[in-house]
Motif scaffolding. Structure first.
Motif, PDB file in Angstrom:
ATOM      1  N   ALA A  60       0.848  -1.193   0.000  1.00  0.00           N
ATOM      2  CA  ALA A  60       0.000   0.000   0.000  1.00  0.00           C
ATOM      3  C   ALA A  60       0.884   1.243   0.000  1.00  0.00           C
ATOM      4  N   PRO A  61       0.659   2.163  -0.941  1.00  0.00           N
ATOM      5  CA  PRO A  61       1.520   3.349  -1.024  1.00  0.00           C
ATOM      6  C   PRO A  61       1.397   4.290   0.170  1.00  0.00           C
ATOM      7  N   VAL A  62       0.262   4.245   0.865  1.00  0.00           N
ATOM      8  CA  VAL A  62       0.033   5.190   1.969  1.00  0.00           C
ATOM      9  C   VAL A  62       0.899   4.862   3.176  1.00  0.00           C
ATOM     10  N   ASP A  63       0.892   3.578   3.579  1.00  0.00           N
ATOM     11  CA  ASP A  63       1.608   3.222   4.810  1.00  0.00           C
ATOM     12  C   ASP A  63       2.703   2.182   4.618  1.00  0.00           C
ATOM     13  N   GLY A  64       2.890   1.718   3.374  1.00  0.00           N
ATOM     14  CA  GLY A  64       3.943   0.749   3.105  1.00  0.00           C
ATOM     15  C   GLY A  64       3.643  -0.652   3.589  1.00  0.00           C
ATOM     16  N   LYS A  65       2.390  -0.919   3.982  1.00  0.00           N
ATOM     17  CA  LYS A  65       2.006  -2.240   4.471  1.00  0.00           C
ATOM     18  C   LYS A  65       1.771  -3.211   3.309  1.00  0.00           C
TER      19      LYS A  65
END
Length: 360
Positions: A300-305
């Motif tokens: 996920a680009p937002v949180d790197g998860k």
């Protein structure tokens, strides 16, 4: 209020309504009276997608959206193609032992159906049920509905949505045999098969072929004729946020309990097939042989998860469709026929592939 009164009143409503048919051809306001046939039932949640469905495949549409002025356009067109349109029906199980409440439900369903030239009802009650008396009352509710519809709308169709297995899934301890006896067919919702995860809390297939086949066979082992079973399939998947991803690719999940189980697919987010296809552009599809299902990972680009997405596509669905044919099921159902992208050129190609895979 007696059911005889309900039926008589519904017949008057039907006669008055049919006199003002808004369709181009008055015959399109008449109910579809086709006898038992192979079924392809589409659950629809959006009122504006119907012009894009593959009308050569679908035989019944179940409305899971509000009925508005545009609904009549759908009904007229569907009837011109010999396709039934049925309403959805839900009922508070707390009132199952209340004969007056049951009669009111039947009356309301017939009023809606006759006012909108519908062909029946798909009953979707999914609440937990453990009492023998309430199980019997549920069967009686459906039986009352069928008797009243048969009188008010000859040729009408009554179906009931059951869990992927009759084994008290999510607390739905229903009398499946009784429900099969008082309906035209049962729609076996062979999806969300991880609504209760009792083993390792990890991401996995939404509708794995082995589990789907096991559930269907459990219904048949109860003595239910396979021709009274319609195989419900998902045109969507689940996007899981992985707490961790181990060396062999197992995506551990946050524990989200559901109806007694310590873990569930509620840890994920439901994604329509059209959305999954867009997400897949930047990921690599992986085929799981054990479950006969695809998945992919992405960050996920937002949180790197790291996320893991399990879904169904024409390849995985075709295997289950073929299974249904091989064991003699009545047909197929899809949640939902609105999960596809019918607007863009690319999406229309994907939608065609999904419809083309359908075989009954």
């Amino acid at each position: 209020m007696s059911l005889l009164f309900v039926v008589a009143a519904a017949a008057v409503v039907a006669a008055a309504t049919y006199a003002a048919c808004p369709c181009k051809s008055p015959s399109w306001c008449e109910s579809i009276k086709t006898g038992p046939r192979k079924e392809v039932l589409g659950f629809t949640t959006k009122s504006d997608h119907w012009p894009h469905y593959d009308w050569s495949k679908v035989t019944t549409l179940a409305l899971f959206h509000d009925i508005d002025n545009a609904t009549m356009d759908l009904v007229c067109y569907a009837h011109s193609k010999g396709v039934r349109v049925v309403n959805h029906g839900n009922f508070d199980v707390a009132d199952l032992l209340n004969a007056t409440a049951r009669a009111a439900f039947v009356s309301d369903q017939i009023s809606v159906a006759t006012a909108n030239y519908l062909d029946g009802v798909n009953i979707d009650i999914e609440s937990p049920l453990n009492s023998t008396a309430m199980r019997a009352a549920l069967v009686e509710l459906v039986a009352e509905t069928r008797r009243a519809f048969a009188e008010a709308i000859p040729g009408s169709q009554i179906s009931y949505d059951v869990a992927w297995s009759p084994d008290c899934i999510d607390g739905r301890c229903y009398d499946a045999v009784g429900l099969a006896r008082v309906t035209d067919f049962l729609v076996v919702m062979s999806y969300d098969e991880r609504s209760q995860i009792w083993g390792p809390c990890v991401a996995s297939a939404n509708s794995p072929l082995p589990m789907t086949a096991r559930g269907i066979e459990e219904y048949m082992n109860l003595g239910i004729d396979p021709y009274q079973l319609v195989l419900g399939q998902p045109w969507y998947g689940y996007d899981y946020n992985c707490s961790s991803l181990d060396a062999v690719g197992l995506c551990s999940l946050k524990h989200v309990p559901f109806r007694g189980a310590p873990c569930s697919d509620a840890a994920g987010v439901e994604r329509d097939y059209a959305v999954v296809r867009q997400m897949l552009k930047n990921s690599t599809r992986v085929w799981n042989e054990t479950f006969s299902a695809p998945f992919f990972n992405y960050v996920a680009p937002v949180d790197g998860k790291t996320h893991q997405v399990w879904y169904d596509d024409p390849e995985s669905l075709a295997l289950k469709y073929r299974y249904g044919v091989d064991v003699g099921l009545r047909g197929l159902a899809f949640w939902t026929v609105d999960s596809l992208d019918y607007s863009s050129t690319e999406g229309q190609g994907d939608a065609k592939a999904m419809w083309d895979a359908v075989v009954v």
